[in-house]
Design a protein around this motif. Structure first.
Motif, PDB file in Angstrom:
ATOM      1  N   ASP A 273       0.811  -1.218   0.000  1.00 22.42           N
ATOM      2  CA  ASP A 273       0.000   0.000   0.000  1.00 22.42           C
ATOM      3  C   ASP A 273       0.850   1.276   0.000  1.00 22.42           C
ATOM      4  N   GLY A 274       2.180   1.139  -0.129  1.00 15.02           N
ATOM      5  CA  GLY A 274       3.053   2.288  -0.289  1.00 15.02           C
ATOM      6  C   GLY A 274       3.633   2.865   0.988  1.00 15.02           C
ATOM      7  N   LEU A 275       3.255   2.349   2.146  1.00 12.12           N
ATOM      8  CA  LEU A 275       3.801   2.855   3.398  1.00 12.12           C
ATOM      9  C   LEU A 275       5.175   2.255   3.660  1.00 12.12           C
ATOM     10  N   VAL A 276       6.026   3.032   4.335  1.00  9.05           N
ATOM     11  CA  VAL A 276       7.375   2.578   4.653  1.00  9.05           C
ATOM     12  C   VAL A 276       7.453   2.320   6.157  1.00  9.05           C
ATOM     13  N   PHE A 277       7.915   1.134   6.514  1.00 14.06           N
ATOM     14  CA  PHE A 277       8.098   0.727   7.904  1.00 14.06           C
ATOM     15  C   PHE A 277       9.587   0.550   8.175  1.00 14.06           C
ATOM     16  N   TRP A 278       9.968   0.539   9.435  1.00 11.33           N
ATOM     17  CA  TRP A 278      11.347   0.205   9.778  1.00 11.33           C
ATOM     18  C   TRP A 278      11.357  -1.007  10.699  1.00 11.33           C
ATOM     19  N   ARG A 279      12.502  -1.669  10.733  1.00 10.64           N
ATOM     20  CA  ARG A 279      12.741  -2.728  11.709  1.00 10.64           C
ATOM     21  C   ARG A 279      14.218  -2.704  12.072  1.00 10.64           C
ATOM     22  N   PHE A 280      14.504  -2.950  13.339  1.00 12.36           N
ATOM     23  CA  PHE A 280      15.879  -3.008  13.824  1.00 12.36           C
ATOM     24  C   PHE A 280      16.368  -4.444  13.696  1.00 12.36           C
ATOM     25  N   LEU A 281      17.514  -4.603  13.060  1.00 14.97           N
ATOM     26  CA  LEU A 281      18.098  -5.920  12.857  1.00 14.97           C
ATOM     27  C   LEU A 281      19.460  -5.989  13.524  1.00 14.97           C
ATOM     28  N   THR A 282      19.793  -7.160  14.052  1.00 13.86           N
ATOM     29  CA  THR A 282      21.147  -7.381  14.547  1.00 13.86           C
ATOM     30  C   THR A 282      22.023  -7.753  13.363  1.00 13.86           C
ATOM     31  N   GLY A 283      23.307  -7.887  13.602  1.00 12.14           N
ATOM     32  CA  GLY A 283      24.242  -8.247  12.540  1.00 12.14           C
ATOM     33  C   GLY A 283      23.931  -9.591  11.912  1.00 12.14           C
ATOM     34  N   ASN A 284      23.280 -10.491  12.668  1.00 14.08           N
ATOM     35  CA  ASN A 284      22.919 -11.794  12.101  1.00 14.08           C
ATOM     36  C   ASN A 284      21.476 -11.800  11.604  1.00 14.08           C
ATOM     37  N   HIS A 285      20.927 -10.616  11.343  1.00 15.41           N
ATOM     38  CA  HIS A 285      19.620 -10.407  10.729  1.00 15.41           C
ATOM     39  C   HIS A 285      18.431 -10.803  11.605  1.00 15.41           C
TER      40      HIS A 285
ATOM     41  N   ILE B  26      15.448  -9.803  13.911  1.00 14.13           N
ATOM     42  CA  ILE B  26      14.650  -8.598  14.086  1.00 14.13           C
ATOM     43  C   ILE B  26      14.432  -8.384  15.576  1.00 14.13           C
ATOM     44  N   VAL B  27      14.833  -7.202  16.069  1.00 14.03           N
ATOM     45  CA  VAL B  27      14.757  -6.871  17.484  1.00 14.03           C
ATOM     46  C   VAL B  27      13.513  -6.036  17.785  1.00 14.03           C
ATOM     47  N   ALA B  28      13.216  -5.085  16.906  1.00  9.69           N
ATOM     48  CA  ALA B  28      12.078  -4.189  17.119  1.00  9.69           C
ATOM     49  C   ALA B  28      11.514  -3.775  15.772  1.00  9.69           C
ATOM     50  N   ILE B  29      10.258  -3.329  15.802  1.00 10.01           N
ATOM     51  CA  ILE B  29       9.597  -2.891  14.578  1.00 10.01           C
ATOM     52  C   ILE B  29       8.868  -1.578  14.822  1.00 10.01           C
ATOM     53  N   SER B  30       8.609  -0.878  13.742  1.00 11.51           N
ATOM     54  CA  SER B  30       7.836   0.360  13.853  1.00 11.51           C
ATOM     55  C   SER B  30       6.371   0.006  14.080  1.00 11.51           C
ATOM     56  N   PRO B  31       5.692   0.773  14.916  1.00 15.83           N
ATOM     57  CA  PRO B  31       4.289   0.478  15.182  1.00 15.83           C
ATOM     58  C   PRO B  31       3.351   0.942  14.077  1.00 15.83           C
ATOM     59  N   LYS B  32       3.880   1.754  13.165  1.00 22.26           N
ATOM     60  CA  LYS B  32       3.048   2.251  12.061  1.00 22.26           C
ATOM     61  C   LYS B  32       3.916   2.505  10.848  1.00 22.26           C
ATOM     62  N   GLY B  33       3.273   2.664   9.701  1.00 27.08           N
ATOM     63  CA  GLY B  33       3.969   2.973   8.468  1.00 27.08           C
ATOM     64  C   GLY B  33       4.020   4.471   8.240  1.00 27.08           C
ATOM     65  N   TYR B  34       4.982   4.904   7.442  1.00 20.22           N
ATOM     66  CA  TYR B  34       5.179   6.321   7.122  1.00 20.22           C
ATOM     67  C   TYR B  34       5.056   6.509   5.616  1.00 20.22           C
ATOM     68  N   PRO B  35       4.682   7.724   5.180  1.00 21.31           N
ATOM     69  CA  PRO B  35       4.424   7.925   3.752  1.00 21.31           C
ATOM     70  C   PRO B  35       5.656   7.824   2.852  1.00 21.31           C
ATOM     71  N   ASP B  36       6.856   8.071   3.397  1.00 24.78           N
ATOM     72  CA  ASP B  36       8.053   7.984   2.560  1.00 24.78           C
ATOM     73  C   ASP B  36       9.273   7.628   3.402  1.00 24.78           C
ATOM     74  N   ALA B  37      10.369   7.352   2.726  1.00 18.54           N
ATOM     75  CA  ALA B  37      11.591   6.913   3.396  1.00 18.54           C
ATOM     76  C   ALA B  37      12.162   7.987   4.317  1.00 18.54           C
ATOM     77  N   GLU B  38      12.047   9.249   3.951  1.00 17.36           N
ATOM     78  CA  GLU B  38      12.600  10.318   4.780  1.00 17.36           C
ATOM     79  C   GLU B  38      11.837  10.463   6.096  1.00 17.36           C
ATOM     80  N   GLU B  39      10.518  10.380   6.064  1.00 19.29           N
ATOM     81  CA  GLU B  39       9.750  10.441   7.319  1.00 19.29           C
ATOM     82  C   GLU B  39      10.057   9.238   8.193  1.00 19.29           C
ATOM     83  N   THR B  40      10.288   8.105   7.567  1.00 16.65           N
ATOM     84  CA  THR B  40      10.667   6.912   8.316  1.00 16.65           C
ATOM     85  C   THR B  40      12.023   7.132   8.982  1.00 16.65           C
TER      86      THR B  40
END
Length: 124
Positions: A7-19, A21-35
């Motif tokens: 749907d075009g929203l950008v989310f983030w997730r925190f990854l360790t060096g071995n990939h 996933i430690v944490a995730i964003s609770p919502k999506g953002y309209p573009d990469a810069e807002e993320t």
């Protein structure tokens, strides 16, 4: 790591060096810069931001971090024990301020290209 959903929203997730996933964003953002701005807020506030813990009826624990009353980060998955979720939240609080923001933003099913000599630090 940032990724774009269908749907075009950008989310983030925190990854360790071995990939992992430690944490995730609770919502999506309209573009990469807002993320990226949301990530920088988490990084700046994580040392002192309140973390809430909750448990479902099955006994699985999750955490969420708040800034100015809004949830800005959540655990990537539930934990079976309270001490495990405490430890995971503490690791996130410790590592988030120094995480490297990966400039690559993938779409659904895209794989981030491997880079030679990647460090094992947490990536966003």
């Amino acid at each position: 790591m940032r990724y774009r959903t269908a749907d075009g929203l950008v989310f983030w997730r925190f990854l360790t060096g071995n990939h992992r996933i430690v944490a995730i964003s609770p919502k999506g953002y309209p573009d990469a810069e807002e993320t990226a701005n949301a990530i920088r807020t988490v990084q700046a506030c994580s040392p002192a931001a309140p973390i809430d813990f909750s448990s479902d009826r099955g006994g699985m624990w999750t955490w969420s971090m708040r800034v100015d009353g809004k949830i800005v980060a959540t655990s990537a998955h539930p934990y079976g024990r309270r001490r495990e979720v405490d430890s995971a939240a503490a690791r996130f609080r410790l590592l988030a301020p120094t995480a490297v923001i990966d400039e690559w933003v993938g779409g659904r099913g895209d794989q981030r290209p491997r880079r030679r000599g990647e460090s094992s630090v947490m990536r966003v």
